[in-house]
Write a protein that holds these residues in place. Structure first.
Motif, short mmCIF file in Angstrom:
data_model
loop_
_atom_site.label_atom_id
_atom_site.label_comp_id
_atom_site.label_asym_id
_atom_site.label_seq_id
_atom_site.Cartn_x
_atom_site.Cartn_y
_atom_site.Cartn_z
N THR A 163 66.86 137.83 46.77
CA THR A 163 66.74 136.29 46.66
C THR A 163 67.79 135.81 47.93
O THR A 163 67.88 134.62 47.72
CB THR A 163 67.03 135.56 45.36
OG1 THR A 163 68.22 136.08 44.91
CG2 THR A 163 66.15 135.98 44.41
N VAL A 164 68.17 136.73 48.67
CA VAL A 164 68.98 136.19 49.94
C VAL A 164 68.02 135.59 50.86
O VAL A 164 67.11 136.23 51.27
CB VAL A 164 69.75 137.37 50.39
CG1 VAL A 164 70.64 137.03 51.55
CG2 VAL A 164 70.73 137.88 49.39
N LEU A 165 68.38 134.33 51.23
CA LEU A 165 67.53 133.65 52.14
C LEU A 165 67.13 134.36 53.47
O LEU A 165 65.96 134.44 53.68
CB LEU A 165 68.20 132.24 52.62
CG LEU A 165 67.32 131.33 53.03
CD1 LEU A 165 66.10 131.05 52.09
CD2 LEU A 165 67.88 129.94 53.18
N ASN A 166 67.82 134.94 54.06
CA ASN A 166 67.42 135.59 55.57
C ASN A 166 66.76 137.17 55.15
O ASN A 166 66.43 137.82 55.94
CB ASN A 166 68.90 135.95 56.15
CG ASN A 166 69.05 134.82 57.09
OD1 ASN A 166 68.13 134.19 57.64
ND2 ASN A 166 70.23 134.32 57.07
N GLU A 167 66.77 137.47 53.92
CA GLU A 167 65.96 138.83 53.71
C GLU A 167 64.62 138.50 53.11
O GLU A 167 63.87 139.35 52.67
CB GLU A 167 66.68 139.59 52.68
CG GLU A 167 68.04 139.98 53.20
CD GLU A 167 68.94 140.74 51.98
OE1 GLU A 167 68.62 141.11 50.91
OE2 GLU A 167 70.29 141.21 52.73
N ILE A 168 64.07 137.29 53.06
CA ILE A 168 62.70 137.03 52.47
C ILE A 168 61.84 137.19 53.77
O ILE A 168 62.05 136.88 54.98
CB ILE A 168 62.50 135.64 52.07
CG1 ILE A 168 63.43 135.38 50.88
CG2 ILE A 168 61.06 135.15 51.85
CD1 ILE A 168 63.72 133.96 50.38
N ALA B 10 70.40 128.43 45.70
CA ALA B 10 71.21 127.36 46.20
C ALA B 10 70.67 126.58 47.50
O ALA B 10 70.64 125.33 47.58
CB ALA B 10 72.37 127.97 46.87
N ALA B 11 69.71 127.12 48.41
CA ALA B 11 69.19 126.66 49.30
C ALA B 11 67.94 125.57 48.70
O ALA B 11 67.69 124.41 49.37
CB ALA B 11 68.41 127.30 50.49
N TYR C 88 63.25 123.21 56.87
CA TYR C 88 64.50 122.48 56.52
C TYR C 88 65.72 123.58 56.64
O TYR C 88 66.62 123.32 57.40
CB TYR C 88 64.52 122.03 55.37
CG TYR C 88 65.92 121.56 54.57
CD1 TYR C 88 66.62 120.36 55.00
CD2 TYR C 88 66.55 122.56 53.69
CE1 TYR C 88 67.64 120.12 54.66
CE2 TYR C 88 67.73 122.17 53.16
CZ TYR C 88 68.30 120.91 53.62
OH TYR C 88 69.64 120.86 52.91
N CYS C 89 65.33 124.81 56.48
CA CYS C 89 66.45 125.90 56.23
C CYS C 89 66.73 126.10 57.89
O CYS C 89 67.80 126.57 58.09
CB CYS C 89 65.95 126.90 55.36
SG CYS C 89 66.01 126.86 53.84
N LEU C 90 65.70 126.11 58.79
CA LEU C 90 66.22 126.44 60.23
C LEU C 90 66.90 125.25 60.66
O LEU C 90 67.73 125.72 61.41
CB LEU C 90 64.51 126.63 60.69
CG LEU C 90 63.76 127.96 60.51
CD1 LEU C 90 62.37 127.93 61.22
CD2 LEU C 90 64.63 129.21 60.90
#
Length: 159
Positions: A46-51, A5-6, A87-89
């Motif tokens: 694939t959870v963004l904050n777990e990468i 999604a991100a 960008y995500c930050l």
């Protein structure tokens, strides 16, 4: 937020707001989807904050080792990941930058290839015999380039 999604949000951002070229957008999307596939294939979240940085390093290792990609290709993928993380930050999708501290592999510096004296003589002979509309101009331009060390861009500025 899920990584896929991100990625979709990021691709829209660089396409619409940043107005990047079609090739750039396609390349970024390809690089990020390759990273997503890598994570999925290796059983990673694939959870963004777990990468993690470790996963990014393993991805780089995978690109260089298993896929045998050149350093320049890997550097582009790292650049895509870094832009995406930034960008995500900014959008607050991500708490910590998973690319922080990741460095690009060194690339080989390509040295210029020069013509041999024999090749240069052949070129000059051909240009001197040519009978086209621009043959005299071409001959003078190439002789000027070869004998003065003038750059092509500097020659263009003279015209």
């Amino acid at each position: 937020m899920q990584l896929h999604a991100a990625i979709d949000e990021f691709v829209l951002y660089i396409e619409i707001e940043k107005n990047y070229s079609v090739n750039t957008v396609t390349s970024y999307e390809y690089d990020l989807r390759l990273f997503l596939t890598f994570l999925s294939d290796h059983g990673c979240s694939t959870v963004l904050n777990e990468i993690t940085k470790t996963q990014v390093r393993r991805f780089i290792q995978y690109l260089l080792g298993s896929l045998k990609q050149k350093h320049r290709s890997v550097n582009r993928k790292i650049s895509s990941l870094k832009s995406f993380a930034k960008y995500c930050l900014i959008e607050r999708y991500l708490a910590n930058d998973f690319t922080r501290g990741i460095e690009s592999p060194k690339t080989d510096v390509k040295l210029p290839v020069y013509m041999t004296l024999t090749d240069l003589k052949q070129l000059f002979d051909y240009l001197e015999r040519a009978q086209s509309r621009f043959s005299m101009r071409n001959e003078r331009m190439f002789k000027l380039l070869a004998t003065t060390g003038l750059r092509r861009s500097e020659l263009v500025l003279l015209i």
